[in-house]
Design a protein around this motif. Structure first.
Motif: not given
Ligand code: ADP
Length: 517
Positions: A444, A447, A449, A462-464, A468, A473-479
């Protein structure tokens, strides 16, 4: 004048004047200043001085004769040497002093003065002879040395104070820290422990210091994996980091501890000591476990009524009268969409607790990977008209894995790519194969990271921080994604630059062998 065998002089009356001149010439030839004072006259005046004394004092004989010696001291009258001189003169004894005197020019010189009395046949002191040498240079060197010595002593005192203070400062930190600390010698003998260690492990200082670590408290630290790690610390210089040990201690019960051990690298006294920091994480783990339990129970409990509500909404749309208004139909449809969203969130929470308890199940089957990607993108594209999702390349049309889990990964990466790039219009997916792996990259131009956050975004919850609040969001998708990819023996990672966008990529082994390599 005749010199006798015993070294003394003998004068004959005839040649008295000649002999006297000879002696005076001898005295004048001397480089040592010599004076004679007459003790029988008031105030002990100088009656003779040689030319060396003239040179030494800068005064001429004319200016010297008749004065008491004290004129050389000028205003500098408080020297303790004066008392010594006065006492010697009063008691008719000889003495040596080093005294500050001043030349006619006012210049200071150190005078090494030897005073000796002349006593007549009746035992009465008649004269004094003063022998004087200029010892300024020696005295100056001595004084400089003394000064340096004093400065050095002062410096040493200051350094000692600073060292003592910093030692006390460190000791107070060592004692205050809420972690148990032990310092070991290279043979694992305990050199010191802090208060926290004594309190936590209910031992006394006497039972600890000077003992071998593995013999403490009936061998309660004799834990084989710990022993192995500690024995490697010195020879390999590898620190022990975050090593978890669970141990049942006789007096305090089961404890879960996090251990860190480092070799102290200083040369000298502290060389090769081992510092061990022990964090008791028993309670923290218990709280975490309870939180996970709560999460799992709460999401289960939420899921049941939600399934019922979803059923009712489905019934409502099925039994909806023909003549219902469009507005009402729209409301029912939207309710269905929000219930699905809620359902997804709760499923994610359930996934987290399943991962935590190791209960995530994989249903691996063969499927067309590329087709799955295309279909997932279609679904995502339909729901997100503002962004265009472009697929480039090919991976494979035959892959063995858990398709629904991999769809979940793709959906997550795509929805993040859209959510965190509101200003951009395009999301790219690259499919490829690299060696024995397929590779998927979701790119993409959002913004981005920063580096510090990149390390942490795969942690659960964890969320930035900064932006945020504006994105749900809950910060669990990537986990969850990371766990799913790991469960397929693959790797998920991110490359990103703040403000320029992110690329999330994962690789998956194309056959079992690649995964086991
Ligand atoms: P969520 O999106 O629900 O907060 P995720 O686990 O998917 O949880 O992502 C964790 C954090 O990583 C997000 O809160 C965001 O800060 C950062 N992040 C994930 N994907 C991206 C992206 N494509 N661009 C910028 N920041 C991202």
């Amino acid at each position: 004048m005749e010199i006798l065998d015993n070294g003394e002089f003998s004068f004959s009356h005839d040649n008295l004047q000649r002999d006297f001149d000879l002696l005076r010439q001898a005295l004048d030839a001397s480089i040592t200043g010599i004076i004679i004072t007459d003790h029988q006259q008031p105030d002990n005046p100088i009656i003779y001085c040689n030319s060396a004394f003239e040179k030494l004092s800068g005064y001429t004989r004319k200016e010297i004769i008749g004065h008491n010696c004290r004129f050389l001291q000028r205003e500098d009258r408080n020297q303790k040497e004066r008392l010594i001189l006065r006492e010697a003169i009063q008691s008719g004894k000889d003495c040596v002093v080093e005294i500050r005197n001043y030349r006619k020019s006012g210049e200071l010189f150190w005078n090494e003065l030897y005073m000796s009395p002349i006593i007549d046949e009746n035992g009465k002191v008649t004269h004094f002879i003063g022998v004087q040498n200029d010892v300024t240079r020696r005295k100056k060197a001595e004084l400089e040395l003394l000064h340096h010595q004093q400065v050095m002593e002062q410096k040493i005192e200051e350094r000692t104070r600073v060292i003592r203070e910093s030692e006390e400062y460190l000791a107070s930190i060592y004692q205050t820290v809420r972690e148990s600390l032990i310092v070991l010698d290279p043979n694992f003998g305990v050199l010191s422990v802090n208060e926290h260690f004594l309190k936590t492990f209910k031992v006394s200082l006497g039972e600890t210091e000077g003992k071998k670590l593995y013999e403490l408290g009936n061998g309660q630290w004799d834990i084989p994996p710990l022993k192995q790690l500690l024995e490697d610390v010195l020879p390999t210089n590898n620190p022990v980091e975050n090593f978890e040990v669970e141990h049942d201690f006789p007096h305090i019960g089961k404890k879960l501890m996090l251990l860190n051990a480092h070799r102290i690298e200083l040369e000298g006294k502290y060389k090769d000591r081992i510092l061990i920091a022990i964090e008791d994480i028993t309670e923290r783990r218990e709280i975490e476990r309870r939180k996970d339990d709560f999460l799992s129970i709460a999401s289960h409990e939420l899921k049941t009524p939600l399934t019922t509500v979803k059923g009712y909404v489905q019934m409502m749309s099925r039994f909806m009268p023909e003549n219902s208004s469009d507005k009402f139909k729209g409301v029912v449809e939207k309710t269905g969409v929000y219930i699905d969203r809620l359902n997804n969130l709760i499923s994610e929470l359930l996934d987290v607790s399943r991962i935590q308890t190791g209960n995530i199940e994989l249903h691996k089957e063969q499927f067309d990977f590329d087709k799955m990607v295309h279909e997932t993108v279609e679904g995502m594209q339909a729901a997100n008209k503002d962004h265009q999702i472009i697929i480039k390349g090919k991976a494979t049309n035959s892959f063995v894995g858990d398709e629904s889990h991999l769809i979940q990964v793709l959906n997550n990466l795509l929805s993040n790519a859209i959510k965190y790039a509101p200003e951009s219009r395009e999301v790219l997916i690259y499919l490829s194969t690299v060696s024995n792996y397929l590779k998927v990259s979701v790119i993409d131009h959002g913004m981005g990271i920063n580096i510090e956050d990149q390390k942490r975004i795969f942690e659960r919850f964890y969320r930035v921080g900064d932006i945020q609040q504006h994105y749900p969001g809950m910060g669990i998708g990537l986990y969850i994604c990371d766990q799913i990819i790991k469960n397929h023996e693959g790797t998920l990672w991110v490359e990103s630059e703040k403000g320029r966008g992110s690329t999330f990529s994962f690789t998956l082994p194309l056959n079992e062998r690649a995964g086991n390599e």
